[in-house]
Scaffold this active site. Structure first.
Site, mmCIF file in Angstrom:
data_model
loop_
_atom_site.group_PDB
_atom_site.id
_atom_site.type_symbol
_atom_site.label_atom_id
_atom_site.label_comp_id
_atom_site.label_asym_id
_atom_site.label_seq_id
_atom_site.Cartn_x
_atom_site.Cartn_y
_atom_site.Cartn_z
ATOM 1 N N ARG A 159 0.677 -1.186 -0.137
ATOM 2 C CA ARG A 159 0.150 -0.089 0.038
ATOM 3 C C ARG A 159 0.949 1.128 -0.107
ATOM 4 N NH1 ARG A 159 -0.508 1.918 5.032
ATOM 5 N NH2 ARG A 159 -0.963 0.005 6.225
ATOM 6 N N HIS A 192 -2.785 3.755 5.754
ATOM 7 C CA HIS A 192 -3.903 2.906 5.997
ATOM 8 C C HIS A 192 -5.286 3.622 5.783
ATOM 9 C CE1 HIS A 192 -6.397 -0.188 7.651
ATOM 10 N NE2 HIS A 192 -6.891 0.636 8.682
ATOM 11 N N TYR A 195 5.380 4.061 11.052
ATOM 12 C CA TYR A 195 5.459 2.896 11.505
ATOM 13 C C TYR A 195 6.303 1.969 10.450
ATOM 14 C CZ TYR A 195 1.498 2.660 8.723
ATOM 15 O OH TYR A 195 0.483 2.887 7.840
HETATM 16 C C1 LIG Z 1 -13.037 -7.494 12.926
HETATM 17 C C2 LIG Z 1 -12.162 -6.162 12.700
HETATM 18 N N1 LIG Z 1 -11.022 -5.928 13.651
HETATM 19 C C3 LIG Z 1 -10.523 -4.732 13.439
HETATM 20 C C4 LIG Z 1 -10.875 -3.882 12.386
HETATM 21 C C5 LIG Z 1 -10.099 -2.458 12.232
HETATM 22 N N2 LIG Z 1 -9.288 -2.455 11.124
HETATM 23 C C6 LIG Z 1 -9.707 -1.864 9.926
HETATM 24 S S1 LIG Z 1 -8.865 -2.393 8.599
HETATM 25 C C7 LIG Z 1 -7.623 -3.074 9.710
HETATM 26 C C8 LIG Z 1 -6.286 -3.555 9.091
HETATM 27 C C9 LIG Z 1 -6.443 -4.503 8.051
HETATM 28 O O1 LIG Z 1 -5.498 -5.067 7.511
HETATM 29 P P1 LIG Z 1 -5.385 -6.105 6.273
HETATM 30 O O2 LIG Z 1 -6.400 -7.121 6.372
HETATM 31 O O3 LIG Z 1 -4.020 -6.530 6.056
HETATM 32 O O4 LIG Z 1 -5.965 -5.189 5.229
HETATM 33 P P2 LIG Z 1 -5.446 -3.789 4.801
HETATM 34 O O5 LIG Z 1 -5.674 -2.810 5.496
HETATM 35 O O6 LIG Z 1 -3.883 -3.944 4.637
HETATM 36 O O7 LIG Z 1 -5.783 -3.825 3.113
HETATM 37 C C10 LIG Z 1 -8.242 -2.965 10.945
HETATM 38 C C11 LIG Z 1 -7.387 -3.586 12.063
HETATM 39 C C12 LIG Z 1 -11.942 -4.190 11.510
HETATM 40 N N3 LIG Z 1 -12.363 -3.315 10.730
HETATM 41 N N4 LIG Z 1 -12.714 -5.190 11.852
#
Ligand SMILES: Cc1ncc(C[n+]2csc(CCOP(=O)(O)OP(=O)(O)O)c2C)c(N)n1
Ligand SMILES: Cc1ncc(C[n+]2csc(CCOP(=O)(O)OP(=O)(O)O)c2C)c(N)n1
Ligand SMILES: [Mg+2]
Ligand SMILES: [Mg+2]
Lengths: 337, 325, 337, 325
Positions: B236, B240, B248
């Site tokens: 990415r 975020h 980070y």
């Molecule tokens: C069940 C749940 N836990 C925590 C979150 C908060 N959250 C949103 S995106 C994210 C990170 C997701 O990481 P990844 O699956 O690697 O996807 P990326 O954002 O890198 O595309 C988190 C912790 C959420 N939306 N749902």
């Protein structure tokens, strides 16, 4: 008209819907295994013989997946009837139900529907804290879900069929002690509300309650097992000259509010009875509604009878003290007069 | 060469420019709330969705714009949704984290990490039962592979040979959490074996490689041979979500991945290896810009939902619930 | 006395408890990563620098594991402070909270305790249906859990510290728009209830509500963001000569019932305000309680102001219509007089 | 030979006879509710728990009697619990599916399939943080390995090198569901690799083999090298719960496993290979019978809980919640 137990009535309802509509199928744990149980309470016994394992799907022990499979397939045109073995296990699929099934249609701006059914047995039956809860209140708070709770064989078949045909997610709460007291899954304390169930096609509309006993002195609203305890209590009260009107809501969401309002207008007194613990149970919602919209007609405080705010206990004397009984209902009514 | 490559290029540019544009609009205060942008990962959405038919299903996440665009959701409808307009994909009820359009197979995006995976399995189950030849794709991030929902869906999909793809976009971070802080294994693809499912790692910044792998997995799925887990290694390039200072991770790492930019490199490949005429690419670029201008104009001109719209779309009219409001 | 935001006050509370007691530790997603966010709302920012990654544990995205880690370690002598990034994600750990944390002590016959804290931000902030709910009511129905909801910086620190020292599982619901309106995590519509927070050690006892404004005409019970909207409504009403008493329950379980009863005895009118959707919200329980125990003093129907029974919408005009505002509170009070 | 083997034998006989006894009592209506018996799987509990210290933690399931007995929970306290008596391990509040005694490290059993696994990870985390050298064991069935909770706990335990054992009792059925109907893989141990954890398959009917494998895993755990997944291949010789006619499996299969009975074979081994004096085994058998008689007498003579006990033990007295009842 044939007589049957609730378990049989639900089974007949499922069978009829599956014959009527090729989109209908069942999924769950131990529901269709050859030589197996037909689910935890025999409801699906024999269905895999008739419909095959392509339409009666035995899943791994994966509740979130069960819900997700139901949701996704429902959106894409199927009509799943899923179940959990005990209502308590709904917590393992809580996100799928409360965040997904309930919200998908709204989040999509109304461009899809989630016509799924989730069946869940409730009620304390001597199995301790994690096989005993009555979980209605966790779901009545979730917009997008419908919640029904059939207490008779007629309603069990009719509401099941209505739920299958409903275009939105419907949770059906069934009581373990009402399935029928005979056969492999008989239970201590089980009632057997064997009732007349037409062989033909009918539905019981979701959202319509029923007056099970008319009376002028007090309104009692109670579902599932508590309906029967309330009816027994009403007989005892009648011997003292007190005539209770007993209402079976049958559906908790959407609630047949007017049926209760009309009764309270007549009796001026309201008691609501629930098997789960008191605080924030579904009875709280009924009380709150009536304390607002029925306030003008109330002649006495609204009373609730429910289990105390403790987890369901195991030992029989404790469980007996936990689940509301006829006496508590009688006493509550007497305290209101 | 062929039209395929140009279409892939166009999809990637559309996604990139869409994201850059909405980021600007966000900075200008014209888009409310928050955004999770897809910048740097375009090759995954483009590569996978180009292997799908219009009636195949896609389930996406909190970072859904790229998947939705690649699967054919209209840019203007997504734009209008981000603006919170009544003409948006979700009539303004969903927002950035829930865009989708079931008419082109895209479920409303599911912002619960891992939450879309069992539902995708359900979509695949319907395809299997209805024998309509469709496949379902679940897109998810590296972080999602540690959710219980993911595990349950992986198992049942492998067990029942559901026609679906599990597409993991391993962009090395889940929010601020680096991959190494969440996994004790080198690749997520390795997890496929735990379910008796094939797992592949692919360069997620190489759109042709992604496309090839996806194509094979789709064929497998349609042939009734079951699901595939595809781990796309990518990055990415943005934060975020809005206002993420990305402190980070190191600038060196970011710069390194910048050199692996999926669009820059693919453009170069088209020009240098496939000898595509630069003019035709410029035409694509211009078409994208024109589409985006149109999308913004559309979103801008669209009405906001009326306050009353709040109450509709909870239940299906044919079975309206009639709860008290 | 130093002034600080709620986010700062919670952080100070955590820091003090971690210094005081080596058993206290934090776990959650993105809470301690170097150069990271300090959790979704900056609350834990800087704590890993002071306490190291051995006591500030960054977990994978595994909510059920987060809860299980908290439960198991709490039983074995630790004092975990866990969190979810958004309250909505509590559904992913619902079984661990409702079936395990809440029941373990009871099921064990009182031979163990589960002294854990779970923090969860609530409230609608333009992020759509899955990042917006106020989940109090799903947990007030669960015996064995305690539920608190601090609305001021003073309470936030004091209740956090009380929760850490409590021997039972405590859920802390914090409102996203009350953390403080400045800095990285500022929010549209955020309030900044900056308040005086003593640097020294103090607790706000769990189970004790607070009267935030005295009045004789109507009692308004409201928590978190709704408290501030109710206070604003009370000022508007005062201009019309109506004096509202505004109560902040601060704890929903155990509820400071008598504080509300005393107020209703005085005012004869009760309005309860909640941000989540109406049906079976925690306001229903307060209404039901008062329709029973406070019935004798009620001069008007009990009114509730809450979101409608729809999932939280995204578009700003819809969200504004969804979350109860000052006007709805004023109107509800006027309708009761 | 040594006392170890005799102790293992005694534990297994105690479990077997305990289960047979409570089954009889159940048939006589002296035990309420339902029972999930451990008959046939005794070597797992005995083999694993003999590798543990008294202060190590054990988390068990809906089928907990064997684990509880093997870890040192008193037979009479379990018996009293099954009778629903105030002297039971849980004062009658728990019942068969929740027996445990935290004084010997046994959490109240958790009847939600897979639900104990994250909690066991929490117990292991406490041991790691408190540096008290303890380990935690999560016992679970084959069925549990498809729950999301299991997955999340496996990952975090491997990631943080938590001192714990994941002991899978693969008895080939989850209730009526055969292993093959729930898994697309040959062994559950294979899943360990998905987390970067070692996984072992062991003959779950061979108590010495189980003990050896568990011993090694415990050493690994105490040395800070992290968790191990141990898959014990075994068979439930009884029904899933009361009144299960077991018509979902063949009598041939049952008969085959009967020949692999862990106790019969171990007894034979003790007599024939280790040349243990049969008399000493008979003494063990008699000791067990005496203990069980005592347990029944104790349970019988114990008082039922008073109805008022219903209200206590929800909250800890030091922080009593004071909810209205
Ligand atoms: C069940 C749940 N836990 C925590 C979150 C908060 N959250 C949103 S995106 C994210 C990170 C997701 O990481 P990844 O699956 O690697 O996807 P990326 O954002 O890198 O595309 C988190 C912790 C959420 N939306 N749902
Ligand atoms: C979450 C959950 N789902 C379903 C059940 C019902 N149930 C109880 S035991 C069981 C089978 C468990 O199989 P397995 O894990 O293999 O253990 P075994 O019974 O063979 O020892 C099921 C489905 C449950 N208790 N919890
Ligand atoms: Mg990621
Ligand atoms: Mg098994």
């Amino acid at each position: 008209m044939p007589k049957m137990s609730i378990a049989e009535a639900i089974r007949q309802g499922i069978r009829e819907e599956m014959r009527r509509d090729a989109r209908v199928f069942c999924l769950g744990e131990d529901i269709g295994i050859q030589g197996g149980f037909g689910g935890a309470f025999t409801v699906t016994l024999g269905l895999s013989e008739e419909f095959g394992h392509e339409r009666i799907l035995d899943t791994p022990i994966s509740e979130a997946a069960i819900a997700g499979l139901a949701i996704g397939s429902a959106v894409c045109g199927m009509r799943p009837i899923a179940d959990v073995q005990y209502g308590d296990f709904l917590f393992e699929m809580m996100d799928q139900l409360a965040n997904q099934a309930a919200k998908l249609r709204y989040m999509s701006g109304g461009t899809l529907s989630v016509p799924m059914v989730m069946r869940a047995p409730v009620g304390a039956t001597g199995r301790g804290s994690q096989h005993a809860q009555s979980l209605e209140a966790f779901f009545t708070h979730v917009p997008g879900l419908k919640v029904v709770c059939p207490a008779t064989a007629y309603d069990a078949k009719g509401l099941l069929k209505a739920a299958v045909r409903d275009d939105d997610p419907v949770l059906i709460f069934e009581h373990k002690l009402l399935y029928g007291s005979k056969g492999a899954r008989s239970e201590k304390g089980a009632l057997s509300p064997i009732g007349e169930v037409p062989d033909e096609d009918y539905i019981v509309p979701i959202g319509v309650g029923a007056v099970r006993r008319t009376g002028k002195d007090v309104t009692i609203v109670a579902n599932l097992l508590m309906l029967y305890r309330s009816l027994a209590a009403a007989e005892t009260l009648a011997q003292k000259g007190i005539e209770a009107e007993v209402i079976d809501p049958r559906t908790l969401v959407p609630l047949d509010k007017n049926l209760i309002l009309d009764s309270v207008r007549k009796t001026g007194r309201l008691l609501i009875v629930e098997e789960d613990n008191l605080t924030n149970g579904w009875v709280a919602e009924v009380a709150a509604l009536m304390a607002d919209e029925g306030f003008a007609w109330l002649d006495a405080p609204i009373k609730r009878v429910a289990a105390p705010d403790v987890p369901p206990p195991f030992a029989p004397p404790l469980e007996r003290a936990y689940v509301p009984d006829e006496q508590r209902i009688v006493d509550a009514v007497l305290s209101m007069l | 060469m062929g039209t395929n490559e140009i279409a892939l290029y166009q999809t990637m540019v559309l996604i990139r420019r869409f994201e850059e544009t909405v980021n600007e609009l966000y900075m200008q205060g014209r888009i409310p709330s928050t955004l999770h942008l897809y910048i740097g990962q375009e090759a995954v959405a483009a590569g996978v969705c180009s292997a799908l038919n219009l009636d195949d299903y896609v389930l996406t996440t909190h970072r859904p714009h790229g998947h939705a665009l690649a699967k054919g959701v209209e840019a203007k409808a997504i734009m209008a949704e981000l603006f919170g307009k009544a003409t948006g994909t979700c009539k303004g009820k969903g927002g950035s984290m829930h865009v989708g359009d079931i008419r082109v197979g895209v479920f409303p995006a599911i912002a619960i990490v891992g939450g879309n995976v069992p539902i995708a399995a359900g979509a695949a189950l319907s395809a299997k039962m209805m024998k309509n030849g469709r496949v379902a794709v679940s897109f998810f991030g590296d972080g999602a592979a540690n959710e219980g929902d993911w595990h349950e869906a992986m198992n049942v999909a492998a067990l029942w040979k559901l026609p679906m793809l599990f597409v993991c976009e391993n962009n090395l971070y889940a929010a601020s959490t680096p991959y190494k802080a969440a996994f004790n294994i080198e690749t997520i693809a390795r997890r496929a074996d735990a379910y008796g499912m094939p797992g592949v790692v692919v360069d997620g910044n190489d759109v042709l490689a992604v496309h090839r792998v996806a194509q094979q997995a789709v064929e497998r799925a349609r042939a009734g041979e079951g699901p595939t887990l595809i781990e796309c290694r990518t990055y990415r390039q943005c934060g975020h979500s809005r206002s993420d200072p990305r402190t980070y991770r190191t600038q060196i790492e970011e710069a390194e991945w910048k050199t692996k930019d999926p669009i820059v490199n693919f453009r170069k490949y088209l020009l240098e290896e496939l000898h595509v005429d630069e003019n035709s690419l410029r035409q694509v670029d211009e078409k994208v810009e024109a589409d985006l201008r149109e999308a913004i104009a559309y979103a801008d001109a669209s009405p906001l939902p009326a306050a009353d719209d709040l109450y509709s779309d909870v239940y299906t009219p044919t079975s309206e619930g009639g709860r008290h409001a």
